[in-house]
Design an enzyme around this catalytic site. Structure first.
Site, PDB file in Angstrom:
ATOM      1  N   LYS A  57      25.038  42.678  38.154  1.00  0.00           N
ATOM      2  CA  LYS A  57      25.057  43.550  36.974  1.00  0.00           C
ATOM      3  C   LYS A  57      24.658  42.781  35.714  1.00  0.00           C
ATOM      4  O   LYS A  57      23.836  43.233  34.938  1.00  0.00           O
ATOM      5  CB  LYS A  57      26.455  44.156  36.758  1.00  0.00           C
ATOM      6  CG  LYS A  57      26.970  44.975  37.935  1.00  0.00           C
ATOM      7  CD  LYS A  57      28.311  45.640  37.629  1.00  0.00           C
ATOM      8  CE  LYS A  57      29.453  44.701  37.326  1.00  0.00           C
ATOM      9  NZ  LYS A  57      29.850  43.817  38.463  1.00  0.00           N
ATOM     10  N   ARG A  91      36.377  50.004  34.709  1.00  0.00           N
ATOM     11  CA  ARG A  91      36.694  49.347  35.977  1.00  0.00           C
ATOM     12  C   ARG A  91      37.869  50.019  36.684  1.00  0.00           C
ATOM     13  O   ARG A  91      38.266  49.590  37.753  1.00  0.00           O
ATOM     14  CB  ARG A  91      37.066  47.895  35.697  1.00  0.00           C
ATOM     15  CG  ARG A  91      36.186  46.870  36.430  1.00  0.00           C
ATOM     16  CD  ARG A  91      36.476  45.519  35.812  1.00  0.00           C
ATOM     17  NE  ARG A  91      36.047  44.409  36.588  1.00  0.00           N
ATOM     18  CZ  ARG A  91      35.114  43.538  36.186  1.00  0.00           C
ATOM     19  NH1 ARG A  91      34.484  43.722  35.061  1.00  0.00           N
ATOM     20  NH2 ARG A  91      34.836  42.496  36.924  1.00  0.00           N
ATOM     21  N   ARG A 147      32.655  29.062  37.089  1.00  0.00           N
ATOM     22  CA  ARG A 147      33.781  29.790  36.508  1.00  0.00           C
ATOM     23  C   ARG A 147      35.002  29.599  37.389  1.00  0.00           C
ATOM     24  O   ARG A 147      34.885  29.623  38.604  1.00  0.00           O
ATOM     25  CB  ARG A 147      33.437  31.288  36.424  1.00  0.00           C
ATOM     26  CG  ARG A 147      32.690  31.653  35.170  1.00  0.00           C
ATOM     27  CD  ARG A 147      32.135  33.047  35.222  1.00  0.00           C
ATOM     28  NE  ARG A 147      33.066  34.089  35.663  1.00  0.00           N
ATOM     29  CZ  ARG A 147      32.766  35.398  35.654  1.00  0.00           C
ATOM     30  NH1 ARG A 147      31.588  35.797  35.221  1.00  0.00           N
ATOM     31  NH2 ARG A 147      33.632  36.287  36.083  1.00  0.00           N
ATOM     32  N   ARG A 158      27.266  30.586  41.955  1.00  0.00           N
ATOM     33  CA  ARG A 158      26.967  30.884  40.547  1.00  0.00           C
ATOM     34  C   ARG A 158      27.385  29.716  39.656  1.00  0.00           C
ATOM     35  O   ARG A 158      28.443  29.129  39.834  1.00  0.00           O
ATOM     36  CB  ARG A 158      27.708  32.152  40.120  1.00  0.00           C
ATOM     37  CG  ARG A 158      27.584  32.442  38.627  1.00  0.00           C
ATOM     38  CD  ARG A 158      27.819  33.868  38.308  1.00  0.00           C
ATOM     39  NE  ARG A 158      29.208  34.278  38.457  1.00  0.00           N
ATOM     40  CZ  ARG A 158      29.619  35.527  38.233  1.00  0.00           C
ATOM     41  NH1 ARG A 158      28.753  36.458  37.871  1.00  0.00           N
ATOM     42  NH2 ARG A 158      30.880  35.840  38.373  1.00  0.00           N
ATOM     43  N   ARG A 170      39.457  39.176  43.625  1.00  0.00           N
ATOM     44  CA  ARG A 170      38.626  40.030  42.767  1.00  0.00           C
ATOM     45  C   ARG A 170      37.968  41.147  43.582  1.00  0.00           C
ATOM     46  O   ARG A 170      37.838  42.280  43.120  1.00  0.00           O
ATOM     47  CB  ARG A 170      37.559  39.200  42.058  1.00  0.00           C
ATOM     48  CG  ARG A 170      38.147  38.354  40.934  1.00  0.00           C
ATOM     49  CD  ARG A 170      37.185  37.292  40.483  1.00  0.00           C
ATOM     50  NE  ARG A 170      36.039  37.823  39.791  1.00  0.00           N
ATOM     51  CZ  ARG A 170      34.882  37.173  39.667  1.00  0.00           C
ATOM     52  NH1 ARG A 170      34.729  35.981  40.203  1.00  0.00           N
ATOM     53  NH2 ARG A 170      33.888  37.712  39.013  1.00  0.00           N
TER      54      ARG A 170
HETATM   55  P1  AMP Z   1      33.391  39.784  34.926  1.00  0.00           P
HETATM   56  O1  AMP Z   1      32.730  38.731  34.105  1.00  0.00           O
HETATM   57  O2  AMP Z   1      32.842  41.168  34.685  1.00  0.00           O
HETATM   58  O3  AMP Z   1      33.436  39.435  36.400  1.00  0.00           O
HETATM   59  O4  AMP Z   1      34.910  39.865  34.433  1.00  0.00           O
HETATM   60  C1  AMP Z   1      35.759  38.751  34.538  1.00  0.00           C
HETATM   61  C2  AMP Z   1      37.209  39.185  34.485  1.00  0.00           C
HETATM   62  O5  AMP Z   1      37.493  39.813  33.223  1.00  0.00           O
HETATM   63  C3  AMP Z   1      37.629  40.212  35.528  1.00  0.00           C
HETATM   64  O6  AMP Z   1      37.908  39.638  36.792  1.00  0.00           O
HETATM   65  C4  AMP Z   1      38.879  40.803  34.860  1.00  0.00           C
HETATM   66  O7  AMP Z   1      39.975  39.909  34.956  1.00  0.00           O
HETATM   67  C5  AMP Z   1      38.456  40.857  33.404  1.00  0.00           C
HETATM   68  N1  AMP Z   1      37.800  42.153  33.101  1.00  0.00           N
HETATM   69  C6  AMP Z   1      36.485  42.362  32.850  1.00  0.00           C
HETATM   70  N2  AMP Z   1      36.243  43.662  32.639  1.00  0.00           N
HETATM   71  C7  AMP Z   1      37.432  44.288  32.764  1.00  0.00           C
HETATM   72  C8  AMP Z   1      37.844  45.651  32.676  1.00  0.00           C
HETATM   73  N3  AMP Z   1      36.969  46.637  32.424  1.00  0.00           N
HETATM   74  N4  AMP Z   1      39.153  45.923  32.890  1.00  0.00           N
HETATM   75  C9  AMP Z   1      40.051  44.959  33.131  1.00  0.00           C
HETATM   76  N5  AMP Z   1      39.739  43.656  33.241  1.00  0.00           N
HETATM   77  C10 AMP Z   1      38.440  43.320  33.047  1.00  0.00           C
END
Ligand code: AMP
Length: 219
Positions: free
Chosen positions: A13, A88, A160, A127, A171
């Site tokens: 994404k 989400r 990360r 990554r 996740r």
């Molecule tokens: P991402 O970079 O999109 O993989 O997001 C990293 C982390 O941020 C996720 O694993 C969640 O812990 C938190 N996070 C990101 N977006 C959301 C969301 N819409 N709702 C809740 N937690 C989020």
């Protein structure tokens, strides 16, 4: 053009959003990036989010909804926006619908990145990211020109914390339980479009751009 990008972590994404944002002048709103910025800045929100993110859970709906409402209201999206990582949960999707209706904004399409679990695990474990500028690489699929160094700003690339195998499993479980019901939610609204996302970045970019043209979303 206003889009929601849906799919598990590692579906691509962020990579596609950066390219589409650049090509069409869309504002890329990535919740994960915004939260990591809050953590780096030492803000109250960052402090509340840090532990949850490192464990691979979800930050509370209320905090996220408030944060994203502020982001969308702050403007800079004359040509539209891409929501990457938001919503989400069903709660977040419902809150977003209420917010958008109140502001007279309509989502044009929800792009569903359809992937297999093994591809996602390979992508996440390989990554590497630049903590300084947000550059996104992969040790095999998108290697930087110089190993371990960001092509864009020359800073060191890191893995990360939440891309470590134990956290990745959590996740993906969180995605299955909390986020995948959104596929049906948006299908029922007639907004969902499935795209096969196990393929390489360039062929999927071509498919996406053809779709936007055909749907009359871009010239
Ligand atoms: P991402 O970079 O999109 O993989 O997001 C990293 C982390 O941020 C996720 O694993 C969640 O812990 C938190 N996070 C990101 N977006 C959301 C969301 N819409 N709702 C809740 N937690 C989020």
């Amino acid at each position: 053009m206003k889009l929601v990008l849906l799919g598990p972590p590692g579906a691509g994404k962020g990579t596609h959003a950066k390219k589409l944002g650049g090509a069409y002048g869309l504002r890329h709103l990535a919740t994960g990036d915004i939260l990591r910025q809050e953590i780096r800045g030492g803000t109250e929100l960052g402090g509340r989010a840090k532990g949850v993110i490192e464990k691979g859970g979800l930050v509370s709906d209320d905090l996220i909804n408030e944060m994203m409402a502020k982001q969308i209201e702050s403007g800079g999206a004359d040509k539209g926006f891409l929501l990457d990582g938001y919503p989400r949960t069903i709660n977040q999707a419902e809150a977003l619908d209420v917010f958008l209706k109140h502001h007279g904004i309509k989502i044009d399409a929800v792009i569903n990145f359809v992937t297999s679990e093994q591809v996602v695990i390979d992508r996440l474990s390989g990554r590497r990211v630049c903590a300084k500028c947000g550059g996104n690489f992969h040790v095999h699929n998108i290697p930087p020109k110089k190993e371990g160094i960001c092509d864009f700003c020359g800073d060191a690339l890191v893995q990360r914390k939440d891309d470590k195998p134990e956290t990745v499993r959590h996740r993906l479980e969180t995605y299955r339980k909390e986020t995948s019901p959104l596929i049906e939610y948006y299908r029922q609204q007639g907004l969902l479009h499935d795209f096969p996302a196990d393929q390489g970045v360039e062929p999927l970019q071509v498919e996406l751009r053809k779709f936007f043209e055909k749907a009359g979303l871009v010239q």
